[in-house]
Design a protein around this motif. Structure first.
Motif, PDB file in Angstrom:
ATOM      1  N   SER A 191       0.831  -1.199   0.000  1.00  0.00           N
ATOM      2  CA  SER A 191       0.000   0.000   0.000  1.00  0.00           C
ATOM      3  C   SER A 191       0.871   1.256   0.000  1.00  0.00           C
ATOM      4  O   SER A 191       0.633   2.202  -0.770  1.00  0.00           O
ATOM      5  N   LEU A 220       2.672   1.566  -3.390  1.00  0.00           N
ATOM      6  CA  LEU A 220       1.774   2.081  -4.430  1.00  0.00           C
ATOM      7  C   LEU A 220       1.694   3.599  -4.346  1.00  0.00           C
ATOM      8  O   LEU A 220       1.782   4.299  -5.364  1.00  0.00           O
ATOM      9  N   SER A 243       3.208   6.118  -7.133  1.00  0.00           N
ATOM     10  CA  SER A 243       2.266   6.963  -7.859  1.00  0.00           C
ATOM     11  C   SER A 243       2.617   8.438  -7.700  1.00  0.00           C
ATOM     12  O   SER A 243       2.458   9.220  -8.640  1.00  0.00           O
ATOM     13  N   PHE A 256     -14.668   7.429 -12.775  1.00  0.00           N
ATOM     14  CA  PHE A 256     -13.466   6.783 -13.285  1.00  0.00           C
ATOM     15  C   PHE A 256     -12.205   7.365 -12.658  1.00  0.00           C
ATOM     16  O   PHE A 256     -11.276   6.624 -12.332  1.00  0.00           O
ATOM     17  N   ARG A 271     -12.206   8.844  -9.805  1.00  0.00           N
ATOM     18  CA  ARG A 271     -12.409   8.862  -8.357  1.00  0.00           C
ATOM     19  C   ARG A 271     -12.368  10.282  -7.812  1.00  0.00           C
ATOM     20  O   ARG A 271     -11.732  10.559  -6.791  1.00  0.00           O
ATOM     21  N   VAL A 295       5.603   4.762 -17.705  1.00  0.00           N
ATOM     22  CA  VAL A 295       6.244   4.075 -16.577  1.00  0.00           C
ATOM     23  C   VAL A 295       6.815   2.728 -17.022  1.00  0.00           C
ATOM     24  O   VAL A 295       7.891   2.314 -16.572  1.00  0.00           O
ATOM     25  N   LEU A 345      -1.709  -4.591 -11.883  1.00  0.00           N
ATOM     26  CA  LEU A 345      -2.019  -3.196 -11.588  1.00  0.00           C
ATOM     27  C   LEU A 345      -3.446  -2.859 -12.015  1.00  0.00           C
ATOM     28  O   LEU A 345      -4.182  -2.171 -11.300  1.00  0.00           O
ATOM     29  N   LEU A 380      -5.800  -4.295  -9.419  1.00  0.00           N
ATOM     30  CA  LEU A 380      -5.879  -3.510  -8.190  1.00  0.00           C
ATOM     31  C   LEU A 380      -6.580  -2.173  -8.409  1.00  0.00           C
ATOM     32  O   LEU A 380      -7.290  -1.677  -7.533  1.00  0.00           O
ATOM     33  N   ALA A 381      -6.400  -1.604  -9.579  1.00  0.00           N
ATOM     34  CA  ALA A 381      -6.979  -0.279  -9.866  1.00  0.00           C
ATOM     35  C   ALA A 381      -8.486  -0.340 -10.057  1.00  0.00           C
ATOM     36  O   ALA A 381      -9.174   0.670  -9.909  1.00  0.00           O
ATOM     37  N   PHE A 382      -8.985  -1.524 -10.414  1.00  0.00           N
ATOM     38  CA  PHE A 382     -10.420  -1.637 -10.680  1.00  0.00           C
ATOM     39  C   PHE A 382     -11.101  -2.685  -9.813  1.00  0.00           C
ATOM     40  O   PHE A 382     -12.164  -3.178 -10.159  1.00  0.00           O
ATOM     41  N   ALA A 417      -7.227   3.900 -19.307  1.00  0.00           N
ATOM     42  CA  ALA A 417      -7.449   2.724 -18.462  1.00  0.00           C
ATOM     43  C   ALA A 417      -6.286   1.742 -18.513  1.00  0.00           C
ATOM     44  O   ALA A 417      -6.224   0.806 -17.711  1.00  0.00           O
ATOM     45  N   ASN A 455      -3.022   3.064 -18.903  1.00  0.00           N
ATOM     46  CA  ASN A 455      -1.840   3.875 -18.614  1.00  0.00           C
ATOM     47  C   ASN A 455      -1.337   3.598 -17.202  1.00  0.00           C
ATOM     48  O   ASN A 455      -2.067   3.756 -16.227  1.00  0.00           O
ATOM     49  N   ALA A 456      -0.083   3.167 -17.106  1.00  0.00           N
ATOM     50  CA  ALA A 456       0.463   2.709 -15.825  1.00  0.00           C
ATOM     51  C   ALA A 456       0.464   3.814 -14.773  1.00  0.00           C
ATOM     52  O   ALA A 456       0.192   3.557 -13.592  1.00  0.00           O
ATOM     53  N   SER A 457       0.757   5.022 -15.174  1.00  0.00           N
ATOM     54  CA  SER A 457       0.805   6.134 -14.236  1.00  0.00           C
ATOM     55  C   SER A 457      -0.578   6.364 -13.615  1.00  0.00           C
ATOM     56  O   SER A 457      -0.709   6.511 -12.398  1.00  0.00           O
ATOM     57  N   PHE A 458      -1.590   6.356 -14.465  1.00  0.00           N
ATOM     58  CA  PHE A 458      -2.966   6.503 -13.979  1.00  0.00           C
ATOM     59  C   PHE A 458      -3.369   5.330 -13.098  1.00  0.00           C
ATOM     60  O   PHE A 458      -3.983   5.512 -12.042  1.00  0.00           O
ATOM     61  N   LEU A 459      -3.007   4.129 -13.511  1.00  0.00           N
ATOM     62  CA  LEU A 459      -3.360   2.928 -12.747  1.00  0.00           C
ATOM     63  C   LEU A 459      -2.707   2.938 -11.368  1.00  0.00           C
ATOM     64  O   LEU A 459      -3.334   2.545 -10.377  1.00  0.00           O
ATOM     65  N   LEU A 460      -1.464   3.392 -11.307  1.00  0.00           N
ATOM     66  CA  LEU A 460      -0.783   3.499 -10.019  1.00  0.00           C
ATOM     67  C   LEU A 460      -1.550   4.441  -9.090  1.00  0.00           C
ATOM     68  O   LEU A 460      -1.766   4.131  -7.911  1.00  0.00           O
ATOM     69  N   THR A 461      -1.953   5.574  -9.627  1.00  0.00           N
ATOM     70  CA  THR A 461      -2.688   6.548  -8.825  1.00  0.00           C
ATOM     71  C   THR A 461      -4.011   5.973  -8.344  1.00  0.00           C
ATOM     72  O   THR A 461      -4.351   6.049  -7.156  1.00  0.00           O
ATOM     73  N   ARG A 462      -4.759   5.370  -9.257  1.00  0.00           N
ATOM     74  CA  ARG A 462      -6.078   4.838  -8.893  1.00  0.00           C
ATOM     75  C   ARG A 462      -5.948   3.700  -7.881  1.00  0.00           C
ATOM     76  O   ARG A 462      -6.692   3.639  -6.905  1.00  0.00           O
ATOM     77  N   ALA A 463      -4.983   2.813  -8.092  1.00  0.00           N
ATOM     78  CA  ALA A 463      -4.784   1.699  -7.164  1.00  0.00           C
ATOM     79  C   ALA A 463      -4.355   2.201  -5.789  1.00  0.00           C
ATOM     80  O   ALA A 463      -4.791   1.681  -4.758  1.00  0.00           O
ATOM     81  N   SER A 464      -3.519   3.231  -5.758  1.00  0.00           N
ATOM     82  CA  SER A 464      -3.036   3.739  -4.473  1.00  0.00           C
ATOM     83  C   SER A 464      -4.148   4.474  -3.730  1.00  0.00           C
ATOM     84  O   SER A 464      -4.229   4.390  -2.501  1.00  0.00           O
ATOM     85  N   ILE A 472      -7.380   3.774  -3.932  1.00  0.00           N
ATOM     86  CA  ILE A 472      -8.250   2.726  -3.406  1.00  0.00           C
ATOM     87  C   ILE A 472      -7.636   2.095  -2.159  1.00  0.00           C
ATOM     88  O   ILE A 472      -8.302   1.925  -1.133  1.00  0.00           O
ATOM     89  N   ALA A 473      -6.350   1.780  -2.226  1.00  0.00           N
ATOM     90  CA  ALA A 473      -5.678   1.152  -1.086  1.00  0.00           C
ATOM     91  C   ALA A 473      -5.639   2.095   0.109  1.00  0.00           C
ATOM     92  O   ALA A 473      -5.880   1.671   1.250  1.00  0.00           O
ATOM     93  N   ALA A 474      -5.355   3.379  -0.142  1.00  0.00           N
ATOM     94  CA  ALA A 474      -5.256   4.344   0.953  1.00  0.00           C
ATOM     95  C   ALA A 474      -6.614   4.562   1.612  1.00  0.00           C
ATOM     96  O   ALA A 474      -6.695   4.655   2.840  1.00  0.00           O
TER      97      ALA A 474
END
Lengths: 145, 145
Positions: free
Chosen positions: A19, A22, A26, A67, A69, A122, A138, A141-143, B15, B17-26, B28-30
């Motif tokens: 966590s 991530l 990010s 999308f 968030r 990245v 990734l 986890l993102a979705f 959807a 893009n790794a940079s976006f996915l990192l942000t969205r996943a982080s 959600i986790a946070a």
DNA sequence: TATTGTTATACTCTATAACTATA
DNA sequence: TATAGTTATAGAGTATAACAATA
């Protein structure tokens, strides 16, 4: 070599917590993207909105909010700014007149292409063998919610 | 099944893009971590500081700031709050009297153990075969600069 | 009644500059 | 001169509630 200072924290339990990792990854990626986008007058947030507005089926503000968030009220401000600069245009959704779809204009599409070329993916930092797995996990986890 | 709305954005270039996915996943986790920590009066930020203060070699505030990518002035506020609650204590660094090391107290260690048991590890959501690769790549990205 | 976009507002988080004490 | 911590302050980002138009 690392300094004695960094070894302390790098050896901590937190340094292996997914966590936390991530979040840190990010933040680094977002800061790098923001620097790359700055000459174009964009940030990761406005670039994200523009990216969605470029799609063939333009999204409603509600879809953008979910999308990315973000709160719907934040999307209002982001779309306002892009619209004032002539990069996107709001249009009534024919299927639901409450909703507004956000579509990129000609200049908006051009700005998007420029922006996309400016940000470094990245994935280019990764070993080729790792890319597929990392991308798949990734996205999971993102979705996941 | 997804709704027509979500399919639009899920199929977008963003959807993947790794940079976006990192942000969205982080994010959600946070948010999940914050919910889990809320009964303990902690947030991911204060929990992170506490995690470092628990280590055998307690870090200085400067080290905490760099590791968490926070401004030193933000660390002051975080340590202030934890210290007022008796979970950490500041001590002069014998090697540099300008610096202050932040160490967990007895109650701080107890609170940390409770908190650590409360948060669900992101990795438990993953397929066993993916864990090692994902962990390694994530650590690489989190510490690449 | 519920939902979309909007406005207003408050809250949190982040960034900057200046100060002190030490190095 | 430079650095660690601190304080004050401003800016950016986020969250909440209320409203008009539409479903």
């Amino acid at each position: 070599m690392s300094t004695a200072e960094t070894e302390v924290t790098r050896g901590s339990a937190l340094a292996h917590n997914a966590s936390f990792l991530l979040t840190r990854a990010s933040v680094i990626a977002a800061q790098r993207d923001n620097r790359a986008l700055e000459p174009l007058g964009l940030k990761v947030r406005s670039y994200s909105v523009l990216s969605l507005a470029v799609e063939d089926v333009p999204p409603t503000q509600r879809e953008i909010a979910e999308f990315l968030r973000l709160d719907p009220s934040q999307v209002v401000a982001l779309v306002d700014e892009l619209e004032e600069r002539g990069l996107v245009a709001r249009a009534a959704d024919p299927r639901d007149r409450r909703a507004k779809v956000v579509a990129a204009t000609g200049p908006g599409l051009a700005a998007y292409e420029k922006a996309r070329a400016s940000v470094v993916d990245v994935m280019t930092h990764l070993a080729p063998d790792d890319v597929a797995t990392f991308q798949r996990v990734l996205e999971q986890l993102a979705f996941e919610e």
